[in-house]
Every structure is written in structure tokens, then in C-alpha cells.
Write an enzyme that holds these catalytic residues in place. Structure first.
Site, short mmCIF file in Angstrom:
data_model
loop_
_atom_site.label_atom_id
_atom_site.label_comp_id
_atom_site.label_asym_id
_atom_site.label_seq_id
_atom_site.Cartn_x
_atom_site.Cartn_y
_atom_site.Cartn_z
CD GLU A 36 -17.51 40.56 30.09
OE1 GLU A 36 -17.26 41.65 30.64
OE2 GLU A 36 -17.21 40.32 28.92
CE LYS A 90 -19.82 42.42 28.05
NZ LYS A 90 -19.51 43.82 27.79
P1 13P Z 1 -16.27 42.24 23.20
O1 13P Z 1 -17.70 42.48 22.78
O2 13P Z 1 -15.26 42.83 22.27
O3 13P Z 1 -16.02 40.80 23.55
O4 13P Z 1 -16.07 43.05 24.54
C1 13P Z 1 -17.03 42.94 25.52
C2 13P Z 1 -16.42 43.27 26.81
O5 13P Z 1 -16.89 44.14 27.50
C3 13P Z 1 -15.26 42.50 27.24
O6 13P Z 1 -15.15 42.59 28.62
#
Ligand code: 13P
Length: 340
Positions: free
Chosen positions: A177, A219
């Protein structure tokens, strides 16, 4: 490395029209969300809230995997079943956030470096033994005059790749991510350029660390104008910018892209995911899925408000967002979903 298991888990997580539910807020983040609604910030309240989520009837119809946090991974329902067992029994794959947070990066004012590599192998082994089958690590990049710097991008990308390699070694699918934040007045074009640069560096580092791309999920953020940019973009513009950017950086071997919501409203997150799937779904090598926290949870959290009596209504609100995002994966989401 259990190659086939990793490949199977990664593709199961983005199969059909399902997606991930992130409920891996760290204790400080969860407390911040509770404080905003006047909910007491105690371990028992966090447990009650998370029990409400994981026991939602029918959650598995649209949720393939749930991302937990260390505290939640060890908690049980009032009836004594571990949350992990409740998820597994429902046919949902448990995952775990394993970074220890984004900290100020030394000599880089305004930039963050995500920590958590020390002792990570041992923690991953323990989580795998507890039933986790995938993991998550989040790096953040703020857009400013001179940021993100090359050194911040490189350091975070290398750490993401080292995390991903360790995950695969123990049989956990790494959710990678890298989040370019929405805060700021930058344009859509600027967000696109920064996101592309970040993603290219992340994949260069994943190659360097010999990560098996068929066994990861990406992500990322959507490509959006900054929150305070005067020129905002419609859903089709966001969809085009995001997919164009991803195509420049994300190899076809990656099975799925599961977007974060990043502070967009729940409706906008669904609308934009829908626009991407309508316009591009049949021509892309990877699935376009969701891994939302706020865009699935926020309406439910507001209804629950710390009261057991509101749990059933909150679960319905949660299921509603899940169904909206399933429809968005199919390219079938529209206004009527919000009116029902
Ligand atoms: P949000 O969808 O609220 O951005 O959170 C996703 C997430 O896992 C943040 O690390």
C-alpha cells in the site's frame, strides 16, 4: 515459499465482485474516530465495535478478506469465539496490518517513513500461526512544493519490498500500500505524476527483492486533485487518470488492484470505482477491487455510536456499502443504490 498457496489466496481476495474490508485502524486512529463521535475510547468499546462488524450476517457475500490490527487479532466475541475464527467460519480470509506506523522521516521535514521491519519475520510467523493469510503495510507520500522527495520514495519503496518478500517467505500474501495523500491544493496531473513515480519505484524494488508478483495485491490511491484544489474532477476524469497511471507502472502479473478510500466520501469512492470498471474492466490485466476502511465503515460507525441497541442497524449500513462497492466492481452502481 508456498507459491501456489500465495497465488490462490491473492486471486481469491479479488475474485468475482468482492473486495476487502479494512478494519485495521491502530488504537490511536480508532480512538480518534471514536472521539469525533463522542464514543468512549476504551479497549472494550473497540472490541464491541469490531464484534459488531465481524458478526455482520451475510458479510461474506461481498467481502473476501478482512484486515485486522494486532489488538483485534487477539480479541474474542462476547460468546468467546476469536474474531479470526468468526471470519474463517464465515468464509472470509483474515489479514493483518503489520507496519508499526508512518513516523517523521529524519532530515525530511513534512515526510514520513513507515516502520516495522525489525522483528517482522517473527511477527509474521506468529500471525500466520494465528490464522492470518495476508498482510498489509502502508507507506504515505504527501504532495507539497518539494515533496515527495526521491529519497523518501526510495526508502519507503524498499521497505515495502522487504516487507513483501518476508510475507511471501512465511506464506502471507502481501498487500502493498503506497498511498499518495489527498491533502493539498495540487492538480489531478500532479497527483498522476507523483503516483506514477511512486508506483514505478515500488515495482522496481519489488523486482529487486525478488517478490513474486502473482502473489501480491497492490493497494493504491486513486489519482485525484488535492482536496483544496480549485479544479475538481468528475468520476470519468478520475477513472481515466487513475487507469492511465496504473498502466504505466503496474505489471500484468499482479492479480489485483484494491484501492484505499483515503478520506473520500463513501458515495464518491463507489462512484469512481464504478467508472473505472465501466470504462476499462474488459481491457485490463488486473482486477479493479476495493480495500476500503472509512468508505465502508463510516456510515455504520455513526449509526452504532457506541450503543449495542444500534448494532443491527449499523450492520445493515455496513452491508449497504458493501453491496454498493460490489455493484461498482461490476460497473452497475448508480443513484438507485443510494435511494433504496
Ligand atoms: P481508508 O479506506 O479509510 O483510506 O483506509 C484504508 C486503509 O487500509 C488505510 O491503510
Amino acid at each position: 515459499m508456498k507459491t501456489q498457496t500465495l497465488i490462490n489466496t491473492a486471486s481469491e481476495l479479488v475474485a468475482a465482485d468482492k473486495g476487502l474490508l479494512a478494519m485495521d485502524e491502530s488504537t490511536p486512529t480508532c480512538n480518534k474516530r471514536f472521539a469525533a463521535l463522542g464514543i468512549p475510547q476504551t479497549e472494550e468499546m473497540r472490541r464491541d465495535y469490531r464484534e459488531m462488524i465481524v458478526t455482520t450476517p451475510g458479510l461474506s457475500a461481498g467481502i473476501s478478506g478482512v484486515i485486522l490490527y494486532d489488538e483485534t487479532m487477539r480479541q474474542k466475541t462476547k460468546a468467546g469465539a476469536s474474531f479470526v475464527q468468526v471470519l474463517v467460519d464465515a468464509g472470509i480470509i483474515p489479514g493483518i496490518k503489520v507496519d508499526t506506523g508512518a513516523k517523521d522521516m529524519a532530515t525530511h521535514p513534512g515526510e514520513k517513513i513507515t516502520e516495522g521491519l525489525d522483528g517482522l519475520r517473527e511477527r509474521l510467523i506468529e500471525y500466520h500461526e494465528m490464522g492470518a493469510r495476508f498482510a498489509k503495510w502502508r507507506a504515505v507520500f504527501a504532495i507539497g512544493e518539494d515533496t515527495p522527495s526521491q529519497s523518501c520514495i526510495e526508502a519507503n519503496a524498499q521497505d515495502l519490498a522487504r516487507y513483501a518478500a518476508l510475507c511471501q517467505e512465511v506464506g502471507l500474501v502481501p498487500v502493498v500500500e503506497p498511498e499518495v495523500l489527498m491533502e493539498g491544493s495540487h492538480t489531478l496531473e500532479k497527483c498522476s505524476a507523483v503516483t506514477e513515480e511512486v508506483l514505478q519505484e515500488v515495482f522496481a524494488q519489488l523486482y529487486a527483492q525478488r517478490v513474486m508478483l502473482e502473489g501480491i495485491l497492490l493497494k493504491p490511491n486513486l489519482v485525484l486533485p488535492g482536496k483544496s484544489c480549485l479544479q475538481q474532477a468528475n468520476a470519468n476524469e478520475v477513472a481515466d487518470a487513475t487507469v492511465t497511471c496504473l498502466l504505466q507502472a503496474v505489471p500484468a502479473a499482479v492479480p489485483g488492484v484494491a484501492f484505499l478510500s483515503g478520506g473520500q466520501s463513501a458515495e464518491l469512492a463507489s462512484l469512481r470505482l464504478n467508472a473505472m470498471n465501466i470504462r476499462f474492466k474488459s481491457r485490463l490485466p488486473w482486477e479493479l477491487a476495493f480495500s476500503f476502511a472509512r468508505a465502508i465503515q463510516q456510515p455504520a460507525l455513526e449509526i452504532w455510536a457506541g450503543q449495542l441497541a444500534n448494532a443491527a442497524a449499523a450492520q445493515q449500513a455496513l452491508l449497504h456499502r458493501v453491496r454498493c462497492n460490489q455493484a461498482a466492481r461490476r460497473g452497475e452502481y448508480n443513484d438507485s443504490y443510494e435511494q433504496s
